[in-house]
Design a protein around this motif. Sequence first.
Motif, short mmCIF file in Angstrom:
data_model
loop_
_atom_site.label_atom_id
_atom_site.label_comp_id
_atom_site.label_asym_id
_atom_site.label_seq_id
_atom_site.Cartn_x
_atom_site.Cartn_y
_atom_site.Cartn_z
N MET A 169 1.24 32.39 -11.76
CA MET A 169 0.53 33.38 -12.57
C MET A 169 0.50 33.01 -14.05
O MET A 169 -0.21 33.64 -14.83
CB MET A 169 1.15 34.76 -12.37
CG MET A 169 0.88 35.36 -11.00
SD MET A 169 -0.88 35.60 -10.64
CE MET A 169 -1.25 36.97 -11.72
N ARG A 170 1.22 31.95 -14.44
CA ARG A 170 1.17 31.50 -15.84
C ARG A 170 -0.11 30.73 -16.14
O ARG A 170 -0.41 30.48 -17.30
CB ARG A 170 2.39 30.63 -16.17
CG ARG A 170 3.68 31.41 -16.16
CD ARG A 170 4.86 30.65 -16.69
NE ARG A 170 4.85 29.25 -16.32
CZ ARG A 170 5.81 28.39 -16.64
NH1 ARG A 170 6.85 28.80 -17.32
NH2 ARG A 170 5.74 27.14 -16.27
N GLU A 171 -0.87 30.38 -15.12
CA GLU A 171 -2.14 29.68 -15.32
C GLU A 171 -3.03 30.51 -16.26
O GLU A 171 -3.18 31.72 -16.07
CB GLU A 171 -2.84 29.47 -13.97
CG GLU A 171 -4.18 28.82 -14.05
CD GLU A 171 -4.11 27.33 -14.34
OE1 GLU A 171 -5.08 26.81 -14.90
OE2 GLU A 171 -3.08 26.71 -14.01
N ASP A 172 -3.59 29.85 -17.25
CA ASP A 172 -4.40 30.53 -18.25
C ASP A 172 -5.45 31.44 -17.62
O ASP A 172 -6.23 31.00 -16.78
CB ASP A 172 -5.08 29.50 -19.15
CG ASP A 172 -5.86 30.16 -20.27
OD1 ASP A 172 -5.35 31.12 -20.87
OD2 ASP A 172 -7.01 29.73 -20.51
N GLY A 173 -5.44 32.70 -17.99
CA GLY A 173 -6.44 33.65 -17.55
C GLY A 173 -6.17 34.32 -16.22
O GLY A 173 -6.84 35.29 -15.86
N ARG A 174 -5.20 33.85 -15.48
CA ARG A 174 -4.98 34.36 -14.13
C ARG A 174 -4.53 35.83 -14.13
O ARG A 174 -5.00 36.62 -13.32
CB ARG A 174 -3.97 33.48 -13.40
CG ARG A 174 -4.01 33.66 -11.91
CD ARG A 174 -3.30 32.56 -11.19
NE ARG A 174 -4.21 31.47 -10.90
CZ ARG A 174 -3.83 30.27 -10.54
NH1 ARG A 174 -2.54 29.98 -10.42
NH2 ARG A 174 -4.72 29.33 -10.28
N VAL A 175 -3.66 36.20 -15.04
CA VAL A 175 -3.22 37.60 -15.11
C VAL A 175 -4.42 38.48 -15.43
O VAL A 175 -4.62 39.53 -14.81
CB VAL A 175 -2.09 37.78 -16.14
CG1 VAL A 175 -1.89 39.24 -16.50
CG2 VAL A 175 -0.78 37.20 -15.59
N ARG A 176 -5.23 38.05 -16.38
CA ARG A 176 -6.41 38.84 -16.75
C ARG A 176 -7.34 39.02 -15.55
O ARG A 176 -7.81 40.12 -15.28
CB ARG A 176 -7.15 38.16 -17.89
CG ARG A 176 -8.39 38.89 -18.33
CD ARG A 176 -9.11 38.17 -19.46
NE ARG A 176 -10.08 39.07 -20.04
CZ ARG A 176 -10.70 38.84 -21.17
NH1 ARG A 176 -10.45 37.75 -21.86
NH2 ARG A 176 -11.58 39.69 -21.64
N LEU A 177 -7.60 37.93 -14.83
CA LEU A 177 -8.53 37.98 -13.71
C LEU A 177 -8.00 38.81 -12.55
O LEU A 177 -8.72 39.65 -11.99
CB LEU A 177 -8.85 36.57 -13.23
CG LEU A 177 -9.67 35.71 -14.18
CD1 LEU A 177 -9.65 34.25 -13.72
CD2 LEU A 177 -11.09 36.23 -14.31
N LEU A 178 -6.74 38.59 -12.16
CA LEU A 178 -6.21 39.22 -10.96
C LEU A 178 -5.59 40.59 -11.18
O LEU A 178 -5.65 41.45 -10.29
CB LEU A 178 -5.16 38.31 -10.31
CG LEU A 178 -5.67 36.99 -9.75
CD1 LEU A 178 -4.52 36.17 -9.17
CD2 LEU A 178 -6.75 37.22 -8.71
N LEU A 179 -5.00 40.82 -12.34
CA LEU A 179 -4.24 42.05 -12.52
C LEU A 179 -4.91 43.06 -13.44
O LEU A 179 -4.59 44.26 -13.38
CB LEU A 179 -2.84 41.73 -13.04
CG LEU A 179 -2.02 40.78 -12.17
CD1 LEU A 179 -0.64 40.57 -12.76
CD2 LEU A 179 -1.95 41.26 -10.73
N ILE A 180 -5.80 42.60 -14.30
CA ILE A 180 -6.43 43.52 -15.24
C ILE A 180 -7.89 43.77 -14.88
O ILE A 180 -8.29 44.88 -14.54
CB ILE A 180 -6.29 43.01 -16.69
CG1 ILE A 180 -4.80 42.91 -17.05
CG2 ILE A 180 -7.03 43.93 -17.67
CD1 ILE A 180 -4.49 42.16 -18.31
N GLU A 181 -8.69 42.71 -14.92
CA GLU A 181 -10.12 42.89 -14.69
C GLU A 181 -10.48 43.01 -13.21
O GLU A 181 -11.42 43.71 -12.87
CB GLU A 181 -10.91 41.78 -15.37
CG GLU A 181 -10.81 41.88 -16.88
CD GLU A 181 -11.95 41.23 -17.62
OE1 GLU A 181 -12.74 40.50 -17.02
OE2 GLU A 181 -12.05 41.49 -18.83
#
Length: 187
Positions: free
Chosen positions: A88-100
């Motif tokens: 989940m440290r991959e750039d943008g992954r938290v934003r894509l999977l958990l937020i947006e």
Amino acid sequence: MRARLTATARRLFVAAGYAATSTPAIVAEAGVTRGALYHHFPDKQAIFRAVVEAESKAVSDAINASDAPDMSALKRLLAGAEAYVLAMREDGRVRLLLIEGPAVLGRNVMREIEARHGDASLKVGLQEAMTEGALRRLPIDALASQLSAMFERAAMDVAEGMASEDVVVVIEQILRGLANPEKGARP
């Protein structure tokens, strides 16, 4: 072509967010026609879903790669938890999977995607650990849901600057706290 569009869309969704990314921007960045985009995806939400599916699969693949047949079920759970945090440290992954992802696709669609990827392997791992006697017998669905929430929060904390090593140590202690005291379970 589909992979090229998905990779381009991912870069743009990470850089600008779903709302600020237009299909004309995806087409221009990918160097393709609108027809090519719409041949593969009926709309922007469909291409976003493809990006989320790919990201979810990548996380699941990282978790599965941490598995080794010679490990106990509890050790596999611990390795999978650490692999999740690191993936989940991959750039943008938290934003894509958990937020947006939940905001754009809705919680039900995200749960459907998660069920095909990480949640399925988490439930299997928990069941194996309970069968081995390493974990207390608890309702699998409820336990998997609560642990998934913990993992998601851990990933968000790491994305916001918390040390992944600290997060992994805490997750490990929580999982060890679920150990079956009657079996003296040790990973």
